[in-house]
Design an enzyme around this catalytic site. Structure first.
Site, short mmCIF file in Angstrom:
data_model
loop_
_atom_site.label_atom_id
_atom_site.label_comp_id
_atom_site.label_asym_id
_atom_site.label_seq_id
_atom_site.Cartn_x
_atom_site.Cartn_y
_atom_site.Cartn_z
CB SER A 7 -1.10 -2.38 -6.77
OG SER A 7 -1.40 -2.45 -5.42
CG LEU A 8 3.68 -4.51 -5.86
CD1 LEU A 8 4.82 -5.41 -6.31
CD2 LEU A 8 3.16 -4.97 -4.51
CG LEU B 184 4.39 -3.61 -0.19
CD1 LEU B 184 4.19 -3.65 -1.70
CD2 LEU B 184 5.86 -3.76 0.15
CB ALA B 185 0.30 1.09 2.28
NE ARG C 234 -3.31 -7.19 -14.05
CZ ARG C 234 -2.63 -7.07 -12.94
NH1 ARG C 234 -3.24 -6.62 -11.85
NH2 ARG C 234 -1.37 -7.38 -12.89
CD GLU D 216 -5.90 -4.26 -2.85
OE1 GLU D 216 -4.79 -4.82 -2.70
OE2 GLU D 216 -6.90 -4.86 -3.27
NE ARG E 12 -3.74 -3.41 -8.97
CZ ARG E 12 -2.82 -4.36 -9.16
NH1 ARG E 12 -1.62 -4.04 -9.59
NH2 ARG E 12 -3.10 -5.62 -8.93
CG HIS F 244 -5.07 -11.28 -12.48
ND1 HIS F 244 -4.63 -12.22 -13.38
CD2 HIS F 244 -4.04 -10.42 -12.31
CE1 HIS F 244 -3.37 -11.93 -13.72
NE2 HIS F 244 -2.99 -10.85 -13.09
C1 LIG Z 1 -1.71 -12.66 -5.77
C2 LIG Z 1 -1.48 -11.18 -5.95
C3 LIG Z 1 -0.43 -10.73 -6.75
C4 LIG Z 1 -0.20 -9.36 -6.92
N1 LIG Z 1 0.84 -8.96 -7.72
C5 LIG Z 1 1.07 -7.63 -7.87
C6 LIG Z 1 2.15 -7.18 -8.67
O1 LIG Z 1 2.90 -7.96 -9.24
N2 LIG Z 1 2.35 -5.86 -8.79
C7 LIG Z 1 1.55 -4.96 -8.17
O2 LIG Z 1 1.81 -3.77 -8.30
N3 LIG Z 1 0.53 -5.37 -7.39
C8 LIG Z 1 0.26 -6.68 -7.23
N4 LIG Z 1 -0.80 -7.08 -6.45
C9 LIG Z 1 -1.53 -6.11 -5.65
C10 LIG Z 1 -0.73 -5.76 -4.40
O3 LIG Z 1 -0.07 -6.89 -3.92
C11 LIG Z 1 -1.59 -5.24 -3.26
O4 LIG Z 1 -2.47 -4.29 -3.73
C12 LIG Z 1 -0.71 -4.62 -2.18
O5 LIG Z 1 0.25 -5.54 -1.74
C13 LIG Z 1 -1.53 -4.13 -1.01
O6 LIG Z 1 -0.66 -3.66 0.00
P1 LIG Z 1 -1.21 -2.92 1.28
O7 LIG Z 1 -0.04 -2.43 2.02
O8 LIG Z 1 -2.24 -1.94 0.89
O9 LIG Z 1 -1.98 -4.03 2.11
P2 LIG Z 1 -1.62 -5.53 2.57
O10 LIG Z 1 -0.29 -5.97 2.15
O11 LIG Z 1 -2.79 -6.34 2.21
O12 LIG Z 1 -1.53 -5.39 4.13
C14 LIG Z 1 -2.66 -5.14 4.90
C15 LIG Z 1 -2.23 -5.07 6.33
O13 LIG Z 1 -3.36 -4.68 7.12
C16 LIG Z 1 -3.51 -5.53 8.21
N5 LIG Z 1 -4.93 -5.57 8.54
C17 LIG Z 1 -5.98 -5.80 7.72
N6 LIG Z 1 -7.13 -5.77 8.43
C18 LIG Z 1 -6.81 -5.50 9.71
C19 LIG Z 1 -7.53 -5.37 10.92
N7 LIG Z 1 -8.85 -5.49 10.96
N8 LIG Z 1 -6.84 -5.12 12.04
C20 LIG Z 1 -5.49 -5.00 12.04
N9 LIG Z 1 -4.76 -5.12 10.93
C21 LIG Z 1 -5.40 -5.37 9.78
C22 LIG Z 1 -2.93 -6.85 7.77
O14 LIG Z 1 -2.51 -7.58 8.88
C23 LIG Z 1 -1.76 -6.38 6.92
O15 LIG Z 1 -0.64 -6.14 7.73
C24 LIG Z 1 -1.04 -8.44 -6.29
C25 LIG Z 1 -2.09 -8.91 -5.50
C26 LIG Z 1 -2.35 -10.25 -5.35
C27 LIG Z 1 -3.55 -10.71 -4.59
#
Ligand SMILES: Cc1cc2nc3c(=O)[nH]c(=O)nc-3n(C[C@H](O)[C@H](O)[C@H](O)COP(=O)(O)OP(=O)(O)OC[C@H]3O[C@@H](n4cnc5c(N)ncnc54)[C@H](O)[C@@H]3O)c2cc1C
Ligand code: SF4
Ligand code: SF4
Ligand code: FES
Lengths: 659, 283
Positions: A419-420, A13-14, A298, A404, A414, A237
């Site tokens: 987080s979303l 998402l970020a 939590r 994240e 949190r 969690h």
């Molecule tokens: C099961 C579960 C349920 C959740 N439910 C909720 C909810 O209901 N509400 C809420 O607010 N939050 C929720 N969270 C938390 C939330 O989903 C995450 O914190 C959030 O989606 C993280 O998004 P992000 O964009 O930071 O990273 P991510 O979505 O984890 O994306 C990371 C990206 O980085 C890339 N990447 C990583 N390492 C490398 C590398 N070395 N080289 C190249 N690319 C790399 C990956 O390919 C990916 O594209 C939940 C988390 C989990 C585990």
């Protein structure tokens, strides 16, 4: 002069929201991701996304209260200006996602439906069935594809980010990445690199996170000199389904929709749970926290479940710790409409229908509040300055972190569904600042060809020597298992100094051993073995940071719970005595805050994290005791409020005297 | 119960895997013995195999390559052919696979996509098809413009299931009209040139059930419908909806139970109307 370029690492998402916003601002983006961005870990998020909204507003909610719930829930370890800005933006973020076509659940009349999540008394959470993260991610993925078709974004999917490229002044000039198919190592010149690589769940072996959540990208920035903040704050969690390969989350929304947590009063009562009468069930969250009930924050729910099983011996099963999470009293059509996705997961992986039978759940590592340290620029009013290039820049110039993997917004704990929000918010919000940064540049990264070449050669050599290394007999998969076990034992729900100290030694030992890994695949085509091995080796610096931070922090705060340093509840029986105890309690609270209301900042010296502490910006809402469910809470709260009133009266008096 | 019988009698089981070292190289089979544990899925089987890297006859081998991500059937990464059936491997439980007559697991890569290595295939064509049908809502801007158009609960309940599509490829693997396209990279060809050639090859071929369904999803969004005719134009062209032979295989294998044939029928009708409109110069 060639055009400035931005590299974004990560398409969750970020990363995606940042990409699309930069494109809109006319900036070209190279998007690097381990997996096709549509498969990023954000798809796993189930429950929803928070904002103050038209409905809650009419019963007294405001953006301010959302802010306040977030910092209170985070035990005041959150820097407040970013949180305030995020809470103010939240309604706009949800409106945008709605416009992008995200299939949020609707009320009868066609408005967005909302549910209640933990740590708040308001129904702030918008949701799309039980797959909110998937729906939000797809909304952003579609926009990025739209820009891709116009040539504004070039995706590098199936590429592993190996680290930032720094020039001789330690300024970031690009990124190094490796193609997971051809194994080609390439430098990507960039004027700004934004890391949005998600959480480090795999450091714990099994967690609720996806397999690519190794933390490797953040660790590689950390090892290159970026600071890491609040590493020890790992959210466990309360409700996950234990499994051999993964601990699958059972979302908080199950409780938000009325799910009740209980255990039979008789230990390991083997009767069919539905036949156990009400008065032989112990609804321990509801009875211990009458106000919040099953929706306490939590960290608290997790500790209570842990306590019921470990200390009180009331686990449902004898050989596997678990409690019941019960939805069977809710009508099935309602369950299908609001929770279908997660209930299907339970049924699919456990072979039992949770609409008919209470689920068995136990806590699991879930989220990292800590992450790469990033800067921000605050305004007089207490928010962030729009378009400031400082927002979310790490201590390495031109290197940014969002989502994240940065350390903002969530403090020591949190709140669900925040987080979303923080991920999408940061992605959108940093883009104008980055644009500013680019427009102020006099020399572009394209002029640093020798720096790029040198970095590429260095990584190529490292890769080649890893492949060539023989004689080592360590197995990376087994080392990873061992690391996971140590981390889960020492640095999750309950933390003790002796265990943490021992764990640190063990991790150092494992780190050493990892330098002796032998590869079972030494080829140069889709070699998952070498990629995994590199990922494991990069887990150790983060593992050390988590454990050392936890060891040094002698207090309880949010997810970091050390029983040896817990404040006792009030014990006196007379009002006067109780009041006196409360005064002492508040003194102690203030003392403790002086010492520990600080962000943990780690820097890596090649072997160990070196830790210092940084003041937290609590200038908007002064810290107050977090008293969910504590015996004597009312008295403490009263004493505290009296002190606060007195303090502001004094301030007013001084000001009057001064003028 | 069979599972209980196995708990007592089985200590290990056989896994046969169809392997391939890279694009264009021949495939071959390898057999592994895996120690039985309760609650295993195919992913944990592959993890055990990676950790031991030894065949059933005790020979050292390279770890088998495969894809996975979420491990809970929402990311679409882990698709493969398991005991002859295309499905997600994370939700394929060993206890269910080993019941009855099957005494072994047989794992194969999908056949409609080029093999990268072992069980890893290149599914770029799926994402390309989403680009072809412009599967997005063409908003003006990402600045705050207030909420989106109101959507009725009934409409949301039609759209939500379609938007659960995780681009896994099961439906395409099962579809008799969907055939493999593999473009071999020429010596020294640049990424850009190669990608261009690949996309050109994809763009003449059947777009597949998931993309048709996504086109219908966006055509029924009030803002998405702004470019509905463009999507229909694409679907009425080569590789469009008329290629579908209505075999209905797709809908039976979709792990998300997406009503693909309903979408395809809708697309068929909409394309007819679109053609009429064009005929009479209305579009
Ligand atoms: C099961 C579960 C349920 C959740 N439910 C909720 C909810 O209901 N509400 C809420 O607010 N939050 C929720 N969270 C938390 C939330 O989903 C995450 O914190 C959030 O989606 C993280 O998004 P992000 O964009 O930071 O990273 P991510 O979505 O984890 O994306 C990371 C990206 O980085 C890339 N990447 C990583 N390492 C490398 C590398 N070395 N080289 C190249 N690319 C790399 C990956 O390919 C990916 O594209 C939940 C988390 C989990 C585990
Ligand atoms: S209905 Fe059409 S798309 Fe589906 S499997 Fe049959 S031919 Fe393929
Ligand atoms: S429609 Fe179903 S089978 Fe086809 S790609 Fe989407 S989720 Fe997979
Ligand atoms: S690993 Fe995500 S669908 Fe199987």
């Amino acid at each position: 002069m060639s055009k400035p370029r931005v590299v974004i690492v990560g398409g969750g998402l970020a990363g995606l929201s940042c990409t699309m916003k930069l494109c809109e601002l006319g900036v070209d983006v190279d998007l690097i991701s381990l997996v096709p961005v549509k498969r990023s870990h954000s798809v796993c998020a189930q429950g929803g996304i928070n904002s103050c909204n038209d409905q809650t507003r009419q019963i007294g909610d405001t953006e301010w209260k959302h802010f306040d719930d977030t910092v209170y829930g985070g035990d005041f370890l959150n820097h407040q200006p970013p949180v305030k800005e995020m809470a103010d933006w939240a309604p706009k973020v949800i409106d945008l996602m709605d416009r992008l076509g995200v299939t949020f659940n609707r009320t009868q009349e066609g408005f967005l439906d909302r549910r209640r999540f933990g740590g708040t008394l308001y129904k702030r959470t918008a949701f799309a069935g039980a797959t909110t993260g998937q729906q939000l991610l797809y909304g952003l993925d579609e926009q990025v594809r739209r820009w891709e078709s116009q040539g504004k974004v070039t995706k590098y999917e199936h590429w592993d980010f190996l680290g930032p490229i720094l020039d001789e002044n330690r300024v970031c000039r690009g990124a190094i990445a490796q193609n997971l198919r051809t194994m080609e190592i390439r430098s990507f010149p960039a004027d700004v690199v934004v890391v949005g690589s998600g959480g480090p769940g795999l450091v714990y072996g099994r967690s609720t996170m996806s397999v690519m959540c190794t933390g490797s990208a953040a660790s590689r920035c950390f090892q290159a000199g970026a600071k890491y903040g609040n590493g020890e704050f790992i959210q466990v969690h309360p409700t996950a389904i234990p499994g051999a390969d993964k601990l699958r989350l059972m979302s908080e929304s199950a409780r938000g929709e009325g799910g009740r947590v209980w255990v039979p009063r008789k230990p390991q009562d083997s009767r069919d749970p539905k036949s156990i009468p009400e008065d032989e069930r112990y609804y321990f969250l509801e009875s211990r926290y009458p106000e919040y009930g099953n929706l306490v924050p939590r960290d608290i729910a997790t500790r209570e479940i842990f306590d019921i099983c470990v200390n009180e011996g009331l686990s449902v099963e004898a050989d596997r710790l678990c409690v019941y999470l019960d939805l069977t009293h809710i009508p099935k059509p309602e369950l299908d409409r609001k929770l279908g996705g997660i209930l299907d997961i339970y049924q699919k992986f456990q072979g039992v229908d949770p609409r008919d039978v209470p689920m068995k759940i136990f806590p699991a590592v879930h989220y990292s509040m800590g992450g790469l340290w990033t800067d921000y620029e605050r305004t007089q009013a207490g928010g962030l300055r729009v378009a400031s290039p400082r927002n979310h820049q790490t201590n390495i110039e031109n290197l940014y972190a969002i989502g994240e993997c940065d350390y903002h917004y969530h403090g020591a704990n949190r709140l669900g569904a925040n987080s979303l929000l923080s991920c999408i918010f940061t992605g959108l919000f940093v883009a104008p600042g980055i644009q500013q940064k680019l427009s102020g540049m006099t020399k572009l990264s394209s002029e640093y060809a020798t720096v790029h070449k040198a970095a590429q050669d260095e990584h190529q050599n490292r890769h080649d020597s890893l492949l060539k290394r023989d004689g080592g007999n360590e197995n990376p998969y087994l080392l990873h298992q061992e690391l996971g076990q140590v981390m889960t034992r020492s640095a999750t729900v309950v933390r003790r100094n002796d265990q943490l100290a021992e764990a640190y030694e063990t991790i150092c030992d494992l780190h050493e051993r990892s330098k002796n890994c032998s590869l079972s695949d030494t080829g140069n085509w889709t070699n998952q073995n070498v990629v995994f091995t590199k990922g494991v080796m990069d887990m150790f610096p983060l593992a050390k940071t988590i454990v050392k931070g936890a060891l040094q922090r002698d207090e309880c705060r949010g997810a970091h719970y050390k029983p040896d340093f817990q404040f006792p509840p009030l014990q006196a029986t007379t009002d006067q005595e109780r009041h006196r105890e409360a005064e002492l309690w508040c003194d102690r609270f203030e003392e403790n805050n002086k010492k520990w209301l600080k962000s943990t900042i780690a820097e890596f010296d090649g072997e160990h994290p070196q830790i210092t502490y940084e003041d937290v910006d609590v200038s908007i809402e002064p810290p107050r005791p977090r008293l969910y469910g504590l015996v004597g809470a009312e008295v403490i709260e009263q004493v505290w409020n009296d002190r606060r009133a007195k303090r502001s009266a004094d301030v007013a008096e001084n000001q009057a005297a001064a003028t | 119960m069979i599972k209980d019988a196995y708990d007592q009698t089985i200590s290990s089981f056989t896994v046969r895997i169809e392997r391939q070292d890279g694009p264009g190289s021949p495939s071959y089979w390898e057999t592994f013995d895996v120690t039985y544990e309760s609650d295993m899925n195919v992913i944990s089987v592959l993890q055990r195999i990676a950790a031991m890297s030894e065949t059933a006859t005790g020979e050292k081998t390279t770890p088998v390559a495969w894809s996975c991500g979420c491990l809970e059937e929402v990311c679409g990464s882990c698709t493969m052919v398991i005991n002859g059936k295309v499905r997600q491997s994370c939700s394929a439980l060993v206890d269910n696979l080993l019941d009855g007559t099957d005494q072994e697991l047989v794992l194969q890569p999908m056949s409609k996509f080029p093999v990268v290595r072992d069980l890893v295939v290149d599914r770029q064509r799926i994402f390309r098809s989403l680009q072809r049908v412009e599967a997005w809502v063409p908003v003006d801007t990402y600045y705050d413009m207030g909420p989106g158009p109101k959507v009725s609960r009934a409409q949301q309940e039609i759209n939500y299931p379609l938007s659960e599509c995780m681009s896994c490829g099961c439906c395409m693997e099962a579809c008799p009209q969907y055939t493999k396209v593999e473009v071999v990279r020429a010596d020294g060809e640049s990424d850009a040139d190669y990608d261009k050639r690949v996309n050109e090859a994809y763009d003449t071929q059947f777009i597949g059930p998931q993309a048709i369904s996504q086109a219908m999803l966006f055509n029924s969004h009030p803002t998405g419908a702004q470019i509905a005719e463009e999507r229909l134009e694409l679907l009425s062209g080569p590789g469009g909806v008329q290629v579908c032979g209505n075999a209905q295989n797709c809908v039976t294998v979709c792990p998300k139970e997406i009503p693909l044939t309903t979408s395809i029928a809708r697309a068929g009708r909409a394309v007819t109307v679109h053609k009429f409109k064009k005929w009479f110069g209305k579009s």
